[in-house]
Enzyme design. Structure first.
Site, PDB file in Angstrom:
ATOM      1  N   HIS A  37      24.448   0.828 -19.320  1.00  0.00           N
ATOM      2  CA  HIS A  37      23.771   2.237 -20.048  1.00  0.00           C
ATOM      3  C   HIS A  37      22.409   1.944 -20.389  1.00  0.00           C
ATOM      4  CE1 HIS A  37      28.114   1.765 -21.103  1.00  0.00           C
ATOM      5  NE2 HIS A  37      27.862   3.106 -21.363  1.00  0.00           N
ATOM      6  N   HIS A 285      22.245   8.102 -20.361  1.00  0.00           N
ATOM      7  CA  HIS A 285      22.953   7.198 -21.032  1.00  0.00           C
ATOM      8  C   HIS A 285      23.740   6.236 -20.514  1.00  0.00           C
ATOM      9  CE1 HIS A 285      26.089   6.383 -23.878  1.00  0.00           C
ATOM     10  NE2 HIS A 285      27.012   6.653 -23.023  1.00  0.00           N
ATOM     11  N   GLU A 437      40.198   2.936 -46.193  1.00  0.00           N
ATOM     12  CA  GLU A 437      40.774   1.783 -45.182  1.00  0.00           C
ATOM     13  C   GLU A 437      40.102   1.335 -44.061  1.00  0.00           C
ATOM     14  OE1 GLU A 437      42.076   4.743 -46.010  1.00  0.00           O
ATOM     15  OE2 GLU A 437      43.673   4.447 -47.654  1.00  0.00           O
ATOM     16  N   HIS A 498      55.276   7.960 -45.649  1.00  0.00           N
ATOM     17  CA  HIS A 498      54.850   6.806 -46.232  1.00  0.00           C
ATOM     18  C   HIS A 498      55.737   5.622 -45.840  1.00  0.00           C
ATOM     19  CE1 HIS A 498      52.405   9.198 -48.851  1.00  0.00           C
ATOM     20  NE2 HIS A 498      52.173   8.226 -49.556  1.00  0.00           N
TER      21      HIS A 498
HETATM   22  C1  LIG Z   1      35.020   4.920 -30.943  1.00  0.00           C
HETATM   23  C2  LIG Z   1      34.374   5.251 -29.636  1.00  0.00           C
HETATM   24  N1  LIG Z   1      34.307   6.293 -29.229  1.00  0.00           N
HETATM   25  C3  LIG Z   1      33.964   6.675 -28.165  1.00  0.00           C
HETATM   26  C4  LIG Z   1      33.496   5.759 -27.345  1.00  0.00           C
HETATM   27  C5  LIG Z   1      32.649   6.027 -25.900  1.00  0.00           C
HETATM   28  N2  LIG Z   1      31.216   6.287 -25.988  1.00  0.00           N
HETATM   29  C6  LIG Z   1      30.308   5.259 -25.612  1.00  0.00           C
HETATM   30  S1  LIG Z   1      28.796   5.669 -25.901  1.00  0.00           S
HETATM   31  C7  LIG Z   1      29.153   7.451 -26.209  1.00  0.00           C
HETATM   32  C8  LIG Z   1      28.021   8.209 -26.562  1.00  0.00           C
HETATM   33  C9  LIG Z   1      27.438   7.525 -27.782  1.00  0.00           C
HETATM   34  O1  LIG Z   1      26.227   8.447 -28.108  1.00  0.00           O
HETATM   35  P1  LIG Z   1      25.140   7.845 -28.908  1.00  0.00           P
HETATM   36  O2  LIG Z   1      25.755   7.008 -29.951  1.00  0.00           O
HETATM   37  O3  LIG Z   1      24.257   8.965 -29.333  1.00  0.00           O
HETATM   38  O4  LIG Z   1      24.456   6.919 -27.932  1.00  0.00           O
HETATM   39  P2  LIG Z   1      23.256   6.948 -26.903  1.00  0.00           P
HETATM   40  O5  LIG Z   1      23.744   7.854 -25.649  1.00  0.00           O
HETATM   41  O6  LIG Z   1      22.183   8.105 -27.567  1.00  0.00           O
HETATM   42  O7  LIG Z   1      22.656   5.801 -26.680  1.00  0.00           O
HETATM   43  C10 LIG Z   1      30.568   7.362 -26.271  1.00  0.00           C
HETATM   44  C11 LIG Z   1      31.329   8.464 -26.819  1.00  0.00           C
HETATM   45  C12 LIG Z   1      33.154   4.581 -27.986  1.00  0.00           C
HETATM   46  N3  LIG Z   1      32.308   3.534 -27.423  1.00  0.00           N
HETATM   47  N4  LIG Z   1      33.566   4.311 -29.104  1.00  0.00           N
END
Ligand SMILES: Cc1ncc(C[n+]2csc(CCOP(=O)(O)OP(=O)(O)O)c2C)c(N)n1
Ligand SMILES: [Mg+2]
Length: 692
Positions: A37, A285, A437, A498
């Site tokens: 990334h 990204h 939680e 539950h």
């Molecule tokens: C809980 C979770 N859901 C989905 C992902 C997959 N994922 C990784 S980065 C991303 C997008 C993140 O966007 P942002 O936080 O705005 O990051 P940017 O591209 O701006 O660096 C996703 C959906 C993940 N890593 N964790």
């Protein structure tokens, strides 16, 4: 290549060169790995530069110095930011025994092998794999939620250990997060708690780039983040240009002056900054830039287009003169202070030493209760409450709390002086997580990463709401403790919403997580005794709501067998069983009842109490064979939970009395009858297996 030979003239020029080194190392590593990334490291390099080189109290020579500032990359996909800065600052490696290894944490070679097997530059930041990583991130939202635990820990540590003239603890926690982190529910839970607690040692910096994977955030995320955090009680600032290091620094200095509230800095940035075709696009990204775009981007930075993994002369030196010198001086000052502190407060200093190594203080298990035989018995949660109250008094840094179920979980620390952790009373050992939680489990991780011994509690059913952070606990090898009560169908009348069915199987499936389901009060004590001695594994306790008979240990085997995960509780004459009943928790007594009936009818039966698969599976083969002799094929497992997985102990010819459906809403006794948790059913299964 002028850039690598000529020393830059001004501070501003060397700062820019350092920032561009972080950017290009990230680009090159991701390009070479064909995976990663790049956009966010390109955008946030100035932020990381400012935090590390101008602000943070961190000594790269000793990344586990207790009073260091913490840096958390909650948007873990931007891991190359961390690998670049750890490499460029020469941060040193430390092993699991907290020994310095005399080599860099992340070498240039690791970066060249980004995302390859065994590289110290893995896909996402991993605590316990790379020194200098304060917590594992990647599941979005976890890092910032964990940072709240770190901030609570700092407040608690400062309150207990600081003395006039001796500020032993006084560090800050900086966490970077993106749109994804702030969209995740766990972030809201954690931010709400942090605001309530007024954690002014905590600073989140939000990478406001309006981009996530599917595109512009105008399709999903149009809330007013600033107003949201103001409502949580945070101090909110905005820096409109992620390349303006002076303004970033000023905002951070303002955070340092802010009292009584955590700080959110909203940083407007451009993902993929400098890339002519990919800046501000979702393509920046999660895809390598590509060869052509890499060249164009390097050109835009004024970088030699064909240089790869270039670390220009002067860059490491610039960081050494910044964070290196500042961190070393701060650590030396602290070491001198701590030496004087040790002379004046030897007992407190010894506590700090032990805590850092995850050791237990002498006498940590004194006064643990022993429960006399009692047919009426005591609930698992009651026994647990008594144990927790003893442990918290024996171990100064042992603490925890529940997600609003303390009175039900029996986790309240009720002895005099236990106190309640609040903004005005940071010495309290009762934590109140509220009905949060997921944040609770992440906070417990943050406490544990700060070397406190922490537990969190709720009903077992709601472990689902905490599971992602429990999983990270195991991945990070943290000795956290999760106290889950109202397990199985003990919450009878509350009904199937539950009643956990699949939760034991689900916890047992997490590698490295130790799960215990104790069968009576003394097994609860022994489970805690075993768990407290774990240094690198988290543990889950599944405890009964209802009283369980306290077994007569003169008649049956001692509960110390719990430390082996499973043990022979009651045996056939001569230790030569023809059938084995294996049970955990509330079904142990059921198995014993069935056993007595079988014995009375002349059948040689054995009862194995198996509170922990995980621990049993780690015993030597001889022990396992002694408990479950392979020649005895007639085996019945009894557990008020999903049958999933029990085949491994009963074999193909065995029987499993467990749950294949959800439970129901009815008094427990009726449910036990409906689902077959009765001695007659166990006896019948055993006899059937024996053809009798
Ligand atoms: C809980 C979770 N859901 C989905 C992902 C997959 N994922 C990784 S980065 C991303 C997008 C993140 O966007 P942002 O936080 O705005 O990051 P940017 O591209 O701006 O660096 C996703 C959906 C993940 N890593 N964790
Ligand atoms: Mg984004």
């Amino acid at each position: 290549m002028a850039i690598s030979s000529a020393k830059p003239k001004s501070d501003e020029a060397i700062a820019q060169l350092t920032i561009n080194t972080i950017r290009t190392l990230s680009i090159d590593a991701i390009q070479k790995a064909k995976s990663g990334h790049p956009g966010t490291p390109m955008a946030l390099a100035p932020l990381v530069y400012t935090l590390w080189n101008r602000v943070m109290q961190f000594d790269p020579k000793d990344p586990i110095w207790p009073n260091r500032d913490r840096f958390i990359l909650s948007n873990g996909h931007a891991s190359m930011l961390l690998w670049s800065i750890l490499h460029l600052t020469g941060t040193q490696a430390v092993d699991a025994e907290y020994e310095k290894l005399g080599k860099p944490s992340v070498s240039l070679d690791d970066i060249r092998r980004f995302r390859q097997i065994d590289s110290r530059a893995p896909g996402h930041p991993e605590y316990h794999w790379v020194s200098g990583v304060e917590t594992t991130t990647g599941p979005l939202g976890q890092g910032i939620a964990t940072s709240v635990g770190m901030a609570i820990a700092e407040k608690w540590l400062a309150n207990r250990y600081n003395k006039p003239g001796y500020d032993i603890f006084g560090y800050r926690i900086y966490a970077i997060c993106g749109d994804g982190c702030l969209m995740e529910g766990v972030a809201s839970e954690a931010a709400s708690l942090a605001g309530h607690l007024g954690l002014d040692n905590l600073c989140w910096i939000y990478d406001n780039n309006h981009i996530t994977i599917e595109g512009d955030t105008n399709i999903t995320f149009t809330e007013d983040v600033a107003t949201r955090f103001l409502a949580y009680g945070w101090h909110v600032m905005r820096v409109g240009n992620a390349n303006d290091v002076d303004r970033i620094e000023r905002a951070i200095r303002t955070f340092q002056q802010t009292q009584g509230r955590p700080t959110l800095i909203i940083l407007d940035s451009q993902i993929g900054y400098g890339s002519p075709h990919k800046q501000d696009t979702p393509e920046a990204h999660g895809e390598p830039l590509g060869d052509e775009e890499t060249k164009l981007t390097k050109r835009a930075y004024g970088w030699p287009e064909d240089a790869q993994f270039l670390v220009p002369e002067g860059v490491p030196e610039h960081l050494a003169a910044g964070i290196g010198a500042r961190g070393a001086a701060a650590r030396q000052k602290w070491l001198d202070l701590f030496a004087a502190y040790r002379a004046k407060y030897p007992a407190l200093a010894a506590e700090i030493d032990q805590m850092q190594k995850r050791e237990l203080p002498a006498g940590w298990d004194k006064n643990l209760p022993v429960f006399p035989a009692d047919a009426k018995g005591i609930a698992g949660r009651e026994a647990s409450g008594k144990v927790l109250n003893v442990l918290a008094q024996n171990i100064p840094w042992f603490m925890g709390g529940s997600a609003d179920l303390g009175p039900s979980n029996k986790t309240l620390l009720t002895y005099e002086g236990a106190g309640h952790f609040q903004a005005a009373t940071p010495g309290g050992k009762n934590l109140h997580f509220g009905i949060r939680e997921h944040a609770m489990a992440a906070v417990v991780n943050g406490l544990s990463l700060s070397k406190l011994r922490a537990f969190g509690a709720t009903f077992f059913i709601f472990s689902d709401y905490a599971r992602p952070a429990i999983r990270l606990s195991a991945l990070m090898e943290l000795p956290t403790i999760f106290v889950f009560t109202h397990e199985a169908m003990s919450d009878g009348e509350d009904g199937p919403t539950h009643q956990p069915v699949e939760h034991l199987a689900s916890m047992r499936a997490i590698p490295g997580l130790v799960t215990f389901r104790p069968g009576d009060a003394n097994e609860v004590v022994e489970a805690y005794r075993t768990i407290l001695q774990l240094r690198h594994e988290p543990a889950v306790l599944a405890l009964s709501r209802q009283p369980l008979p306290t077994l007569d240990r003169k008649k049956y085997a001692l509960a110390t067998g719990v430390s082996k995960g499973a043990y022979v509780l009651a045996d056939a004459p001569g230790g030569n069983p023809e059938v084995i009943l294996i049970a955990s928790g509330s079904e142990v007594c059921l198995a014993v009842e069935a056993h007595e009936k079988l014995v009375a009818s002349g059948i040689r039966s054995r009862v194995v109490s198996m509170p922990s698969w995980d621990i049993f599976d780690h015993q030597p083969p001889e022990y396992r064979e002694r408990v479950l002799p392979s020649k005895v094929k007639a085996r019945v497992a009894i557990e008020q939970a999903s049958t999933f997985g029990w085949e491994r102990y009963v074999g193909e010819s065995g029987r499993i009395i467990g749950m294949k459906t959800f439970g129901g809403s009815a008094p427990l006794k009726e449910l036990q009858r409906r689902f077959g948790f009765e001695p007659e059913r166990v006896v019948a299964a055993a006899k059937e297996l024996l053809g009798k």
